[in-house]
Design an enzyme around this catalytic site. Structure first.
Site, PDB file in Angstrom:
ATOM      1  N   ALA A 188       0.824  -1.218   0.000  1.00 24.30           N
ATOM      2  CA  ALA A 188       0.000   0.000   0.000  1.00 24.30           C
ATOM      3  C   ALA A 188       0.858   1.268   0.000  1.00 24.30           C
ATOM      4  O   ALA A 188       0.594   2.211  -0.751  1.00 24.30           O
ATOM      5  CB  ALA A 188      -0.927  -0.012   1.208  1.00 24.30           C
ATOM      6  N   HIS A 447     -30.275   3.585  -4.713  1.00 22.33           N
ATOM      7  CA  HIS A 447     -29.970   3.798  -6.131  1.00 22.33           C
ATOM      8  C   HIS A 447     -29.994   5.283  -6.449  1.00 22.33           C
ATOM      9  O   HIS A 447     -30.897   5.972  -5.983  1.00 22.33           O
ATOM     10  CB  HIS A 447     -31.004   3.068  -6.995  1.00 22.33           C
TER      11      HIS A 447
END
Ligand code: FAD
Length: 468
Positions: A188, A447
């Protein structure tokens, strides 16, 4: 000598300061010893200032995509010093925040470097005070949260000098912006620095000893990540063993061996991101007989060492070397010390990389599951068919989930794409709550959100995917 404190915490990173606050909440008299900056590596030289740099890089890079959104601007440029100063300012703000929290929770902050000696209930803490002099403290318990530092490999010349060879501190506060980099290590930290410096236009080559980048991640994610980073112009040498790092007046030469062939990579600067070394030396652990495992302090499930009254948490107590793991252990250890009955919750530790694109994962990888001969059901969903991702122009990446075929339990989740580091927590919660495919299929996802891809991936594992 009577114990002055119920608990002395040594080290004020996300492990130590969080443990101190929790212990104080539970009524303990607490002191914390810090030799450098409150907030530790995470707030001052790790998690937070890197994210500030990455945000500057991301915003600058996004300017070259304005046309895709019907926009234009001319003369885009950056002020490198201002980018670095912003990041240092963010770190300073967080550092002040910890000072405020210590005060609010009535935790005595002792500025200085601590060592341990034999004591009564727990080891005695001897602090070489920043202001001069020493202070010996007896406490009922002592917690080591001393963290770690960048690993050096002097045998191959990989030792940070702040000039041509950088470790993370140098890479976070450089005096000038080099044009070329070799980054050694594709974990990372290496990937985040590669992503940031590439965003500012530098030529970056990342060297990885293993045959794929980000080796802890699922293989499919590694492959997709490499492709995306290459699209941004980052170069990779995988399966490349670094044999020597040398410096000359122009920069660095990194000698590597790839499939038995020797090559030399040249750059102005090399960033070393080859792991960490625990800060367990020079604090008196040997004399106390504290058990170590490859430099890390050995602890039991309550973070207790083998020495009475001595706890150890965070980076100094072993992998994963992540801030949230350190804080989690800090809280658990503080509650154990205060005899508070911690609820028996086992949360997995997610790993996140905040490059462009981001990578986030939790639980087992596909190859890990296969190695354990577990029967699994795997689902995938690409962001390119997710409405929010299409609207946002963030279609790179996908979600992959792994269920145990026998029990239906979610056991692994792997994501690459825009802001997946914010989404992974959904799966961490699911795994912690021992959710099965039925539970996840039944959840109503709002949504349009990119998180709908998390639902669809779970549906896909059981042949129920809707949008592909
Ligand atoms: C560049 C970089 C980026 C990172 N990004 C992330 C990320 O995005 N997410 C994530 O989860 N993790 C990240 N990490 C890892 C994270 O910083 C560590 O896991 C975390 O800081 C560990 O916390 P800790 O409390 O164990 O120790 P530390 O944060 O290392 O704190 C230890 C403290 O102890 C002090 N200390 C040491 N010895 C003594 C002594 N003898 N006396 C007094 N004080 C002492 C030190 O000065 C230090 O302040 C990153 C690390 C780096 C280097």
């Amino acid at each position: 000598m009577a114990a002055e404190f119920d608990l002395v915490v040594i080290g004020s990173g996300p492990g130590g300061y969080v443990a101190a606050i929790r212990a104080s909440q539970l009524g303990l008299k607490v002191a914390i010893v810090e030799r450098e900056n409150l907030g530790g590596i995470c707030l001052n030289w790790g998690c937070i200032p890197t994210k500030a740099l990455l945000k500057s890089g991301e915003k600058f890079e996004s300017l070259s995509h304005l046309k895709e959104y019907g926009l234009s601007a001319s003369g885009a440029s950056f002020d490198f010093d201002a980018i670095i100063q912003r990041s240092r300012g963010v770190a300073a703000t967080m550092n002040k925040g910890v000072a405020y929290l210590m005060k609010k929770n009535k935790i005595e902050v002792i500025e200085g470097s601590a060592t341990l000696e034999k004591g009564a209930a727990a080891p005695k803490v001897v602090v070489a005070l920043k202001a001069g002099g020493t202070r010996a403290i007896e406490a009922k318990t002592v917690m080591l949260a001393v963290g770690a530092r960048a690993r050096a490999l002097p045998q191959i010349g990989l030792e940070a000098d702040g000039d041509k060879i950088w470790a993370y501190r140098d890479a976070l506060a450089p005096k000038k912006l080099p044009k070329t980099f070799v980054v050694i290590g594709s974990g990372a930290i290496g990937i985040e620095f590669a992503s940031f410096y590439r965003a500012l236009g530098a030529e970056v080559t990342v060297v990885e000893a293993v045959d794929r980048i980000m080796p802890v991640e699922d293989e499919e994610v590694s492959k997709a990540a490499q492709k995306s980073f290459e699209k941004r112009g980052i170069k990779f040498k995988v399966g490349a063993k670094v044999t020597k790092v040398s410096k000359d007046s122009k920069g660095v030469k990194v000698a590597v061996e790839v499939n038995g062939n020797a090559e030399t990579l040249e750059a102005e600067v090399c960033i070393s991101a080859v792991g960490i070394t625990a800060n367990t030396d020079g604090i008196g652990l040997e004399a106390l007989g504290v058990e170590l495992d490859r430099g890390h302090i050995k602890t039991d499930s309550h973070c207790q060492t083998n020495v009475k009254g001595l706890y150890a948490i965070g980076d100094c107590a072993g992998a994963p070397w992540l801030a949230h793991k350190a804080s989690h252990e800090g809280i658990h250890a503080a509650e154990h010390i205060a005899a508070y009955k911690t609820p028996n919750v086992h949360s997995p530790i997610a790993g996140c990389t905040y490059a462009q694109p981001q990578v986030a994962s939790v639980g087992i990888t596909e190859q890990g599951a296969r190695a354990e001969k577990r029967e699994v059901k795997i689902g995938r969903f690409p962001f390119r068919v997710n409405g929010k991702a299409v609207a946002a122009g963030e279609i790179d990446g996908f979600v992959k989930v792994i269920f145990d075929a026998q029990t239906g339990a979610l056991i692994g989740a792997h994501m690459i794409g825009h802001e997946v580091t914010e989404m992974i927590q959904g799966y961490v919660t699911a795994i912690t709550m021992e959710a099965t495919e039925e539970d996840i299929h039944g959840i109503v996802y709002p949504h349009p959100t990119m998180s709908e891809a998390m639902h669809e991936a779970a549906l896909d594992a059981y042949g129920r995917v809707i949008h592909i």
